[in-house]
Design an enzyme around this catalytic site. Structure first.
Site, mmCIF file in Angstrom:
data_model
loop_
_atom_site.group_PDB
_atom_site.id
_atom_site.type_symbol
_atom_site.label_atom_id
_atom_site.label_comp_id
_atom_site.label_asym_id
_atom_site.label_seq_id
_atom_site.Cartn_x
_atom_site.Cartn_y
_atom_site.Cartn_z
ATOM 1 N N ILE A 91 -114.339 30.967 -93.340
ATOM 2 C CA ILE A 91 -114.414 31.737 -94.460
ATOM 3 C C ILE A 91 -114.246 31.074 -95.677
ATOM 4 O O ILE A 91 -113.445 30.672 -96.304
ATOM 5 C CB ILE A 91 -113.128 32.377 -94.592
ATOM 6 C CG1 ILE A 91 -112.799 33.428 -93.145
ATOM 7 C CG2 ILE A 91 -113.033 33.568 -95.704
ATOM 8 C CD1 ILE A 91 -111.517 34.098 -93.145
ATOM 9 N N ASP B 147 -113.427 21.991 -102.830
ATOM 10 C CA ASP B 147 -114.426 21.243 -102.856
ATOM 11 C C ASP B 147 -115.186 21.203 -104.072
ATOM 12 O O ASP B 147 -115.419 22.335 -104.822
ATOM 13 C CB ASP B 147 -115.292 21.600 -101.815
ATOM 14 C CG ASP B 147 -114.831 21.275 -100.310
ATOM 15 O OD1 ASP B 147 -113.613 20.313 -100.111
ATOM 16 O OD2 ASP B 147 -114.967 22.271 -99.433
ATOM 17 N N GLU C 181 -118.849 19.628 -104.294
ATOM 18 C CA GLU C 181 -119.773 18.874 -103.347
ATOM 19 C C GLU C 181 -121.298 19.186 -104.023
ATOM 20 O O GLU C 181 -121.606 19.950 -104.390
ATOM 21 C CB GLU C 181 -119.988 19.517 -101.906
ATOM 22 C CG GLU C 181 -118.702 19.426 -101.300
ATOM 23 C CD GLU C 181 -118.651 20.336 -100.007
ATOM 24 O OE1 GLU C 181 -118.272 19.936 -98.907
ATOM 25 O OE2 GLU C 181 -119.001 21.641 -99.893
ATOM 26 N N GLU D 165 -108.408 23.439 -98.673
ATOM 27 C CA GLU D 165 -109.332 22.512 -99.089
ATOM 28 C C GLU D 165 -109.895 22.905 -100.268
ATOM 29 O O GLU D 165 -110.038 24.217 -100.221
ATOM 30 C CB GLU D 165 -110.442 22.450 -98.214
ATOM 31 C CG GLU D 165 -111.406 20.950 -98.578
ATOM 32 C CD GLU D 165 -112.136 20.442 -97.302
ATOM 33 O OE1 GLU D 165 -111.554 20.225 -96.230
ATOM 34 O OE2 GLU D 165 -113.669 20.614 -97.416
ATOM 35 N N ASP E 78 -112.058 26.177 -90.653
ATOM 36 C CA ASP E 78 -112.144 25.299 -89.511
ATOM 37 C C ASP E 78 -112.933 26.405 -88.673
ATOM 38 O O ASP E 78 -113.833 27.048 -89.132
ATOM 39 C CB ASP E 78 -110.887 25.021 -88.934
ATOM 40 C CG ASP E 78 -110.121 24.079 -89.569
ATOM 41 O OD1 ASP E 78 -110.997 23.185 -90.287
ATOM 42 O OD2 ASP E 78 -108.935 24.033 -89.956
ATOM 43 N N GLU F 94 -117.697 29.866 -101.632
ATOM 44 C CA GLU F 94 -118.495 29.178 -102.324
ATOM 45 C C GLU F 94 -119.085 29.763 -103.746
ATOM 46 O O GLU F 94 -119.526 31.058 -103.612
ATOM 47 C CB GLU F 94 -119.943 28.748 -101.403
ATOM 48 C CG GLU F 94 -119.528 28.236 -100.071
ATOM 49 C CD GLU F 94 -119.512 29.157 -99.020
ATOM 50 O OE1 GLU F 94 -119.333 30.406 -99.265
ATOM 51 O OE2 GLU F 94 -119.435 28.865 -97.498
ATOM 52 N N SER G 282 -127.340 19.481 -90.939
ATOM 53 C CA SER G 282 -127.323 20.918 -89.990
ATOM 54 C C SER G 282 -127.122 22.141 -91.103
ATOM 55 O O SER G 282 -127.635 23.129 -90.804
ATOM 56 C CB SER G 282 -126.094 20.842 -89.042
ATOM 57 O OG SER G 282 -124.787 20.823 -89.790
ATOM 58 N N TRP G 283 -126.890 21.759 -92.327
ATOM 59 C CA TRP G 283 -126.463 22.922 -93.405
ATOM 60 C C TRP G 283 -126.692 22.662 -94.868
ATOM 61 O O TRP G 283 -127.079 23.437 -95.785
ATOM 62 C CB TRP G 283 -125.169 23.535 -93.295
ATOM 63 C CG TRP G 283 -124.009 22.584 -93.654
ATOM 64 C CD1 TRP G 283 -123.365 21.803 -92.734
ATOM 65 C CD2 TRP G 283 -123.444 22.396 -94.940
ATOM 66 N NE1 TRP G 283 -122.416 20.856 -93.314
ATOM 67 C CE2 TRP G 283 -122.462 21.346 -94.632
ATOM 68 C CE3 TRP G 283 -123.593 23.052 -96.041
ATOM 69 C CZ2 TRP G 283 -121.814 20.952 -95.773
ATOM 70 C CZ3 TRP G 283 -123.074 22.486 -97.270
ATOM 71 C CH2 TRP G 283 -121.879 21.702 -97.099
ATOM 72 N N THR H 82 -119.071 24.440 -105.347
ATOM 73 C CA THR H 82 -117.472 24.578 -105.379
ATOM 74 C C THR H 82 -117.143 25.505 -104.187
ATOM 75 O O THR H 82 -117.723 26.570 -103.893
ATOM 76 C CB THR H 82 -117.075 25.016 -106.715
ATOM 77 O OG1 THR H 82 -117.474 26.423 -106.805
ATOM 78 C CG2 THR H 82 -117.526 24.188 -107.866
ATOM 79 N N ASN H 83 -115.987 25.320 -103.614
ATOM 80 C CA ASN H 83 -115.551 26.131 -102.465
ATOM 81 C C ASN H 83 -114.041 25.819 -102.259
ATOM 82 O O ASN H 83 -113.510 24.776 -102.772
ATOM 83 C CB ASN H 83 -116.213 25.205 -101.141
ATOM 84 C CG ASN H 83 -116.185 26.334 -100.056
ATOM 85 O OD1 ASN H 83 -115.834 27.474 -100.284
ATOM 86 N ND2 ASN H 83 -116.937 26.135 -99.061
#
Length: 294
Positions: A144, A115, A117, A113, A140, A147, A208-209, A131-132
């Site tokens: 790891i 990202d 976000e 993935e 999953d 970011e 949650s985060w 960014t990730n």
């Protein structure tokens, strides 16, 4: 006499405008790729009742009942992927608006993935652009993340701005209005996504985060939470392209990388607008992220 040195300081101090806006990158890769309408390249993935297309712009929203997401029609093995996005002002804590690449449906529990976000925020505080990069399931169960987070040099709720991911077999470059903000080079096959990915966008509740590590939650008194996307671009080598398909570039060089001017602009943004870098987080186990020191 005290006024004289103050006057001199005013003359030599940079203006606030120059201090806040990045220098020109000197190259605008978005101009090289044609725009497409939503239905030319994408389809609804979930939350169909929470999205609409009007005048070439897609609007998706989150409320108590659902969020919404979309997905590209075809997978890619490299390319330039972008959209102009406008975010909702006000209280958006807990809400994630995303534009990203992933193969999670093809490889559940073992996916890659990339990202972009937007992490929702509270009144009077800026959005955080995160960014990730995840590689082969590292997002999953065994998390790891890689970011890097930024506070933008403009208000992303006022107008549409262009956000892009350039993914080639040797690098990933994140761009905002053609300004490179991050380059993630391929240092090994173990730390770089190489399998075909689709392009996604979504808005969803990540209370949650998402905002200050979950301190502030989504507050549905302010629903619906809305995001708009337009000026879609997806160009490059699809998973079905012939082997000779050549990866695109975000720089004047066909071989990729960044020009000297682009690199200096990126470093400027990372100096003045970056608020988190996983490689500089002493609480992280960097044996899991060897690209930080390799």
């Amino acid at each position: 006499m005290a006024l004289f040195p103050i006057f001199i300081l005013i003359l030599i101090a940079p203006s606030s405008t120059n201090a806040q806006w990045p220098p020109s990158p000197g190259y605008w890769p978005s101009s090289r790729f044609r725009s497409m309408s939503f239905y030319q390249g994408y389809r609804n993935l979930w939350g169909y009742s929470h999205q609409r297309v009007e005048q070439n712009a897609l609007t998706i929203w989150l409320d108590r009942t659902s969020g919404s997401g979309f997905k590209s029609v075809k997978p890619f093995r490299s390319g330039y992927f972008a959209a102009s996005i406008k975010l909702q002002p006000g209280y958006t804590a807990g809400v994630i608006t995303a534009f990203y690449l992933s193969n999670n449906e093809a490889h559940p529990g073992f996916h890659d993935e990339v990202d972009i976000e937007f992490l929702g925020t509270t009144f009077g505080k800026p959005y955080t652009l995160q960014t990730n990069v995840y590689i082969r399931g590292s997002g999953d169960g065994r998390i790891i993340g890689r970011e890097m987070k930024f506070h933008l040099w403009f208000d992303p709720t006022k107008n549409f701005h262009h956000y892009a991911i350039l993914w080639s077999p040797k690098e990933i470059i994140f761009l905002v209005d053609d300004v490179p903000i991050r380059r993630y080079p391929r240092k090994s096959a173990a730390t770089f996504p190489l399998r075909p990915m689709w392009v996604y966008g979504s808005i969803w509740d990540a209370s949650s985060w998402a905002t200050e590590e979950g301190k502030y939650k989504a507050d549905y008194r302010y629903q619906p939470f809305v995001a708009s996307y337009t000026n879609f671009k997806a160009a490059g080598c699809s998973a079905y392209s012939p082997a000779w398909c050549r990866p695109v570039s975000a720089s004047p060089f066909r071989s990729g990388g960044l020009s000297g001017q682009q690199y200096r602009t990126m470093r400027w943004v990372q100096r003045y607008n970056m608020v988190y870098n996983y490689c500089e987080d002493n609480k992280r186990d960097h044996s899991l992220t060897p690209e930080c020191w390799g």
